[in-house]
Write a protein that holds these residues in place. Structure first.
Motif, mmCIF file in Angstrom:
data_model
loop_
_atom_site.group_PDB
_atom_site.id
_atom_site.type_symbol
_atom_site.label_atom_id
_atom_site.label_comp_id
_atom_site.label_asym_id
_atom_site.label_seq_id
_atom_site.Cartn_x
_atom_site.Cartn_y
_atom_site.Cartn_z
ATOM 1 N N MET A 1 66.634 43.538 -43.142
ATOM 2 C CA MET A 1 65.962 42.462 -42.430
ATOM 3 C C MET A 1 65.625 42.926 -41.024
ATOM 4 S SD MET A 1 67.488 38.702 -41.455
ATOM 5 C CE MET A 1 68.068 38.463 -43.129
ATOM 6 N N ILE A 2 64.455 42.513 -40.536
ATOM 7 C CA ILE A 2 64.094 42.836 -39.163
ATOM 8 C C ILE A 2 63.667 41.573 -38.449
ATOM 9 C CG2 ILE A 2 63.370 45.192 -39.669
ATOM 10 C CD1 ILE A 2 60.499 44.228 -39.625
ATOM 11 N N SER A 3 63.889 41.506 -37.160
ATOM 12 C CA SER A 3 63.426 40.389 -36.354
ATOM 13 C C SER A 3 62.010 40.681 -35.891
ATOM 14 C CB SER A 3 64.364 40.196 -35.164
ATOM 15 O OG SER A 3 65.675 39.934 -35.612
ATOM 16 N N LEU B 1 57.985 39.374 -47.992
ATOM 17 C CA LEU B 1 56.632 39.841 -48.286
ATOM 18 C C LEU B 1 56.622 40.811 -49.456
ATOM 19 C CD1 LEU B 1 57.043 40.181 -44.827
ATOM 20 C CD2 LEU B 1 54.593 39.915 -45.108
ATOM 21 N N TYR B 2 55.521 40.744 -50.213
ATOM 22 C CA TYR B 2 55.290 41.696 -51.309
ATOM 23 C C TYR B 2 53.842 42.166 -51.240
ATOM 24 C CZ TYR B 2 54.376 43.611 -55.900
ATOM 25 O OH TYR B 2 53.994 44.453 -56.916
ATOM 26 N N GLN C 1 48.532 48.347 -42.501
ATOM 27 C CA GLN C 1 48.440 46.932 -42.850
ATOM 28 C C GLN C 1 49.826 46.313 -43.043
ATOM 29 O OE1 GLN C 1 45.728 47.496 -46.168
ATOM 30 N NE2 GLN C 1 44.041 46.546 -45.026
ATOM 31 N N ARG C 2 50.753 47.076 -43.615
ATOM 32 C CA ARG C 2 52.129 46.577 -43.727
ATOM 33 C C ARG C 2 52.701 46.290 -42.345
ATOM 34 N NH1 ARG C 2 55.490 48.133 -48.758
ATOM 35 N NH2 ARG C 2 57.233 47.814 -47.343
ATOM 36 N N ALA C 3 52.476 47.191 -41.413
ATOM 37 C CA ALA C 3 52.984 46.995 -40.054
ATOM 38 C C ALA C 3 52.360 45.753 -39.420
ATOM 39 C CB ALA C 3 52.702 48.225 -39.199
ATOM 40 N N LEU C 4 51.078 45.548 -39.657
ATOM 41 C CA LEU C 4 50.398 44.385 -39.094
ATOM 42 C C LEU C 4 50.915 43.101 -39.725
ATOM 43 C CD1 LEU C 4 48.278 43.160 -37.266
ATOM 44 C CD2 LEU C 4 46.541 43.671 -39.004
ATOM 45 N N ALA C 5 51.095 43.095 -41.044
ATOM 46 C CA ALA C 5 51.630 41.912 -41.720
ATOM 47 C C ALA C 5 53.031 41.589 -41.220
ATOM 48 C CB ALA C 5 51.634 42.122 -43.231
ATOM 49 N N ALA C 6 53.861 42.623 -41.059
ATOM 50 C CA ALA C 6 55.228 42.413 -40.566
ATOM 51 C C ALA C 6 55.224 41.853 -39.150
ATOM 52 C CB ALA C 6 56.018 43.711 -40.624
ATOM 53 N N ALA C 7 54.322 42.347 -38.308
ATOM 54 C CA ALA C 7 54.249 41.861 -36.934
ATOM 55 C C ALA C 7 53.765 40.408 -36.897
ATOM 56 C CB ALA C 7 53.319 42.751 -36.112
ATOM 57 N N LEU C 8 52.778 40.077 -37.726
ATOM 58 C CA LEU C 8 52.254 38.710 -37.740
ATOM 59 C C LEU C 8 53.307 37.712 -38.209
ATOM 60 C CD1 LEU C 8 48.686 39.383 -39.181
ATOM 61 C CD2 LEU C 8 49.222 38.557 -36.877
ATOM 62 N N LEU C 9 53.988 38.022 -39.303
ATOM 63 C CA LEU C 9 55.013 37.106 -39.796
ATOM 64 C C LEU C 9 56.294 37.212 -38.978
ATOM 65 C CD1 LEU C 9 54.353 35.201 -42.138
ATOM 66 C CD2 LEU C 9 52.938 37.236 -42.233
ATOM 67 N N VAL D 1 61.911 39.219 -41.106
ATOM 68 C CA VAL D 1 61.015 39.669 -42.175
ATOM 69 C C VAL D 1 61.779 40.531 -43.165
ATOM 70 C CG1 VAL D 1 58.983 41.078 -42.705
ATOM 71 C CG2 VAL D 1 58.959 39.601 -40.703
ATOM 72 N N GLU D 2 61.519 40.323 -44.438
ATOM 73 C CA GLU D 2 62.053 41.162 -45.512
ATOM 74 C C GLU D 2 60.900 41.582 -46.423
ATOM 75 O OE1 GLU D 2 65.093 42.157 -46.574
ATOM 76 O OE2 GLU D 2 66.600 40.920 -45.558
ATOM 77 N N TRP D 3 60.932 42.841 -46.912
ATOM 78 C CA TRP D 3 59.988 43.308 -47.927
ATOM 79 C C TRP D 3 60.720 43.428 -49.259
ATOM 80 C CZ3 TRP D 3 54.806 43.948 -47.194
ATOM 81 C CH2 TRP D 3 54.348 44.034 -45.878
ATOM 82 N N ILE D 4 60.052 43.086 -50.347
ATOM 83 C CA ILE D 4 60.584 43.311 -51.682
ATOM 84 C C ILE D 4 59.584 44.135 -52.470
ATOM 85 C CG2 ILE D 4 62.050 41.264 -51.759
ATOM 86 C CD1 ILE D 4 59.843 39.867 -53.362
ATOM 87 N N GLU D 5 60.057 44.778 -53.533
ATOM 88 C CA GLU D 5 59.198 45.638 -54.349
ATOM 89 C C GLU D 5 58.973 45.086 -55.752
ATOM 90 O OE1 GLU D 5 57.669 48.026 -52.857
ATOM 91 O OE2 GLU D 5 58.806 47.635 -51.023
#
Length: 284
Positions: A1-3, A147-148, A157-165, A171-175
């Protein structure tokens, strides 16, 4: 998890080179919008499409100069489009936004149930699409979003999505896309369970003799404080619970009820499974 990413401002300045489009500015869309502006995104970069704008959104538009409901054809530089529409309206509403999806643009949906495949049918099999499930505490920057991405989403784009949310919480990513259904049931719907707990705890206090105002304040402060303690502690919730529960004491008497047959765990498990099934049904 990241803030909220420490370099969110850098990510925005480097990679948000065109417009950020928000389709739908209800409770969740509005919370995201507040988070973006608070994180330093220039209002002139933000385009909002909302057929029934609130007084707050109209005032924000007048104050900041963000673009509200422009002609779709006038927006030619969308870098990312956030879809914050109700799942039931997606099929009818999304074709109007097709002109916004230029090569290289990313689509991020926060709609429960609607799959990557659903969006690929509308925007094309080669579109960069992220499914996201935020929750209501985003309104106070205490949310969590899972996010998925599909295979066309780049590292940038992943970095941008993570920053926006990440501007509204963790933020958590799942696969595995299928996990978004139980995620929706746990964290997406979860705030309602907590609000019900506050409501029920306050009502129980009233039944025990407290006045309404005091019972409510005690319930809210207790849930808020216990949640913060759980967030800051390295101990699992089960150990924290045991630490409060002295053998033969008042808490133990309550736990005999809450942890008995058809107690809280059984009720929550049934509730989460029911919400998971509904999330799956919304894909249709």
């Amino acid at each position: 998890m990241i803030s909220v990413p420490q370099d969110a401002g850098i990510v925005f300045s480097k990679h948000l080179t065109g417009s950020l489009v928000l389709a739908g500015a209800g409770k969740m869309g509005g919370a995201l919008l507040d988070g973006w502006l608070g994180a330093g995104i220039a209002p002139a970069r933000v385009v909002v499409f909302e057929p029934a704008p609130s007084l707050e959104l109209l005032a924000l538009t007048a104050k900041t100069g963000l673009r509200l409901n422009p002609e779709i054809g006038s927006v030619r530089d969308a870098v990312v489009m956030i879809l914050a529409l109700k799942p039931q309206t997606m099929g009818q509403a999304l074709p109007a936004f097709l002109p916004l999806v230029t090569p290289g643009a990313m689509i991020v949906s926060i709609a429960a149930g609607k799959t990557i495949g659903f969006f690929e049918q509308i925007f094309g099999a080669d579109a960069a699409i992220v499914r996201a499930m935020p929750n209501l505490p985003a309104a106070v920057q205490r949310g969590i979003t899972v996010l998925y991405p599909n295979s066309h989403v780049s590292a940038v784009q992943r970095a941008l999505a993570a920053a926006l949310l990440g501007s509204v919480g963790a933020v958590e990513w799942i696969e595995d896309e299928a996990l978004l259904d139980p995620v929706t049931a746990v964290s997406g719907s979860g705030p309602a369970y907590v609000f019900l707990l506050i409501e029920a705890l306050a009502k129980a206090g009233i039944e025990a003799g407290l006045n309404t105002q005091l019972a409510h304040r005690l319930a809210v402060a207790t849930v808020n404080g216990a949640g913060e303690l759980a967030a800051q502690s390295a101990l699992p919730a089960s150990v924290l619970r045991e630490n409060v529960t002295s053998p033969g004491g008042t808490t133990a008497a309550a736990m005999d009820i809450l942890m008995g047959t058809d107690g809280l765990q059984q009720l929550l498990t049934r509730a989460v499974l029911s919400a998971t099934r509904r999330s799956i049904e919304l894909a249709d």
